[in-house]
Write an enzyme that holds these catalytic residues in place. Structure first.
Site, PDB file in Angstrom:
ATOM      1  N   SER A 145      54.453  55.213  16.334  1.00 30.16           N
ATOM      2  CA  SER A 145      53.678  55.286  15.092  1.00 30.16           C
ATOM      3  C   SER A 145      54.441  56.165  14.109  1.00 30.16           C
ATOM      4  CB  SER A 145      52.313  55.917  15.399  1.00 30.16           C
ATOM      5  OG  SER A 145      51.627  56.268  14.208  1.00 30.16           O
ATOM      6  N   TYR A 157      46.720  62.146  19.369  1.00 36.33           N
ATOM      7  CA  TYR A 157      47.493  60.951  19.006  1.00 36.33           C
ATOM      8  C   TYR A 157      48.912  61.343  18.603  1.00 36.33           C
ATOM      9  CZ  TYR A 157      48.194  56.330  16.777  1.00 36.33           C
ATOM     10  OH  TYR A 157      48.648  55.081  16.417  1.00 36.33           O
TER      11      TYR A 157
HETATM   12  P1  NAD Z   1      43.710  47.545  18.562  1.00 33.73           P
HETATM   13  O1  NAD Z   1      42.542  48.428  18.817  1.00 33.73           O
HETATM   14  O2  NAD Z   1      43.572  46.373  17.652  1.00 33.73           O
HETATM   15  O3  NAD Z   1      44.300  47.012  19.942  1.00 33.73           O
HETATM   16  C1  NAD Z   1      44.476  47.852  21.043  1.00 33.73           C
HETATM   17  C2  NAD Z   1      44.733  47.018  22.273  1.00 33.73           C
HETATM   18  O4  NAD Z   1      44.879  47.909  23.374  1.00 33.73           O
HETATM   19  C3  NAD Z   1      43.595  46.076  22.615  1.00 33.73           C
HETATM   20  O5  NAD Z   1      44.121  44.894  23.182  1.00 33.73           O
HETATM   21  C4  NAD Z   1      42.807  46.858  23.672  1.00 33.73           C
HETATM   22  O6  NAD Z   1      42.065  46.035  24.560  1.00 33.73           O
HETATM   23  C5  NAD Z   1      43.953  47.538  24.388  1.00 33.73           C
HETATM   24  N1  NAD Z   1      43.543  48.713  25.140  1.00 33.73           N
HETATM   25  C6  NAD Z   1      42.873  49.814  24.703  1.00 33.73           C
HETATM   26  N2  NAD Z   1      42.653  50.655  25.721  1.00 33.73           N
HETATM   27  C7  NAD Z   1      43.201  50.071  26.812  1.00 33.73           C
HETATM   28  C8  NAD Z   1      43.302  50.446  28.176  1.00 33.73           C
HETATM   29  N3  NAD Z   1      42.793  51.603  28.650  1.00 33.73           N
HETATM   30  N4  NAD Z   1      43.922  49.604  29.021  1.00 33.73           N
HETATM   31  C9  NAD Z   1      44.423  48.426  28.584  1.00 33.73           C
HETATM   32  N5  NAD Z   1      44.365  48.023  27.316  1.00 33.73           N
HETATM   33  C10 NAD Z   1      43.759  48.843  26.442  1.00 33.73           C
HETATM   34  O7  NAD Z   1      44.847  48.545  18.044  1.00 33.73           O
HETATM   35  P2  NAD Z   1      46.218  48.295  17.250  1.00 33.73           P
HETATM   36  O8  NAD Z   1      46.059  48.857  15.895  1.00 33.73           O
HETATM   37  O9  NAD Z   1      46.700  46.906  17.419  1.00 33.73           O
HETATM   38  O10 NAD Z   1      47.147  49.302  18.028  1.00 33.73           O
HETATM   39  C11 NAD Z   1      48.145  48.897  18.930  1.00 33.73           C
HETATM   40  C12 NAD Z   1      49.174  50.006  19.073  1.00 33.73           C
HETATM   41  O11 NAD Z   1      49.796  50.232  17.804  1.00 33.73           O
HETATM   42  C13 NAD Z   1      48.581  51.347  19.504  1.00 33.73           C
HETATM   43  O12 NAD Z   1      49.459  51.993  20.389  1.00 33.73           O
HETATM   44  C14 NAD Z   1      48.493  52.114  18.200  1.00 33.73           C
HETATM   45  O13 NAD Z   1      48.554  53.489  18.402  1.00 33.73           O
HETATM   46  C15 NAD Z   1      49.742  51.601  17.502  1.00 33.73           C
HETATM   47  N6  NAD Z   1      49.730  51.781  16.057  1.00 33.73           N
HETATM   48  C16 NAD Z   1      48.781  51.196  15.270  1.00 33.73           C
HETATM   49  C17 NAD Z   1      48.816  51.382  13.891  1.00 33.73           C
HETATM   50  C18 NAD Z   1      47.832  50.740  12.977  1.00 33.73           C
HETATM   51  O14 NAD Z   1      47.869  51.065  11.770  1.00 33.73           O
HETATM   52  N7  NAD Z   1      46.994  49.857  13.431  1.00 33.73           N
HETATM   53  C19 NAD Z   1      49.821  52.168  13.332  1.00 33.73           C
HETATM   54  C20 NAD Z   1      50.759  52.760  14.165  1.00 33.73           C
HETATM   55  C21 NAD Z   1      50.715  52.556  15.525  1.00 33.73           C
END
Ligand code: NAD
Length: 260
Positions: A142, A155
């Site tokens: 991130s 985080y």
């Molecule tokens: P999201 O909530 O849309 O998806 C998260 C996914 O992780 C889902 O498929 C969920 O079922 C799964 N998950 C959650 N807990 C779990 C567990 N204990 N075991 C197995 N699966 C689990 O989130 P996202 O925004 O797509 O985030 C995905 C990654 O990207 C994360 O690591 C997040 O930190 C990172 N990220 C997101 C953003 C953003 O702006 N959305 C920015 C930077 C980094």
């Protein structure tokens, strides 16, 4: 480009993970999906993305906070798909509170899912990748792996840790044909971020659209969200021959967030 290879994307039933899985499928990779909630919809979407290549798609519902379940996920990938060639450590959760109010269980869960799960998948995948002499590990960190925001101590700690682990494992694997990189997205409009926008709108008594503009304006100079698809295209580059000597990097895709 990825035909006859297998990619495992953790947390791929939603958001960024699902988007990356679709782009890897388009390149011909077989996909092992993971994550909570409905798996039939995501499986169908990923299969459709790889239809031209007739790819195989599976799903394993391991809870990525539990090492024993991660071992079962990796055993499933080994027995059903012959192991993984591309490992995308993407599963992650968020919780926002000042450190003195931070629930201990939330801290533990964020560290387990956002950081330790990548240690477990990596340690279990690495022997197979070394043996094949080719592999790609892509850690979805991130902008918070590079800089901090208030209210996100767990985080930020986990994502900085993931960037650090990326560099260490890249060095260990430097001559093995396995590259290890982190992608550091800024804001991407997924359920994880939508919750933060909704909370902000409720807290400030503004419309959701207004809260969205403010969220972007605070951190992301481009004032545009990155899409999961764009992150998938970067993952494809890292998997390509052109990316073969890119390793140990933390690559921001953040509309200028960390340039400030
Ligand atoms: P999201 O909530 O849309 O998806 C998260 C996914 O992780 C889902 O498929 C969920 O079922 C799964 N998950 C959650 N807990 C779990 C567990 N204990 N075991 C197995 N699966 C689990 O989130 P996202 O925004 O797509 O985030 C995905 C990654 O990207 C994360 O690591 C997040 O930190 C990172 N990220 C997101 C953003 C953003 O702006 N959305 C920015 C930077 C980094």
């Amino acid at each position: 480009m990825l035909k006859n290879k297998t990619a495992l994307v953790t947390g791929s039933t939603s958001g960024i993970g699902l988007g990356i899985a679709q782009v890897l499928a388009r390149e011909g990779a077989n996909l092992v999906l993971n994550g909570f909630g409905d798996s039939e919809g995501p499986i169908a979407q990923v299969r459709e993305a790889g239809r031209a290549h007739g790819i195989r798609v599976g799903h394993h519902g391991a809870d990525m906070s539990k090492p024993a379940e991660i071992e079962a996920l990796m055993a499933y990938a080994a027995s059903e798909f012959g192991g993984v060639d591309v490992l995308v450590n993407n599963a992650g959760i968020q919780h926002v509170a000042n450190v003195e109010d931070f629930p201990v269980a939330k801290w533990d869960a964020i560290l387990a899912i956002n950081l330790s799960s990548a240690f477990h998948t990596t340690r279990l995948a690495m022997p197979g990748l070394r043996k094949k002499g080719w592999g790609r590990i892509v850690n979805i960190a991130s902008a918070h792996g590079l800089v901090a925001s208030a209210g996100k101590s767990a985080y930020v700690a986990a994502k900085h840790g993931l960037v650090g682990m990326t560099k260490a494992v890249a060095l260990e694997a430097a001559t093995s044909g396995v590259t290890v990189n982190a992608i550091c997205p800024g804001w991407v409009l997924t359920p994880l971020v939508q919750r933060q926008i909704d909370d902000r709108a409720a807290r400030e008594g503004t419309a959701v659209a207004q809260a969205e503009r403010e969220l972007l304006g605070e951190k992301q100079p481009s004032l545009r969200f990155t899409t999961p698809q764009q992150l998938g295209e970067l993952a494809v580059f890292l998997c390509s021959e052109a990316g073969a000597n890119v390793t140990g990097q933390a690559w921001a895709v953040d509309g200028g967030w960390t340039a400030q």
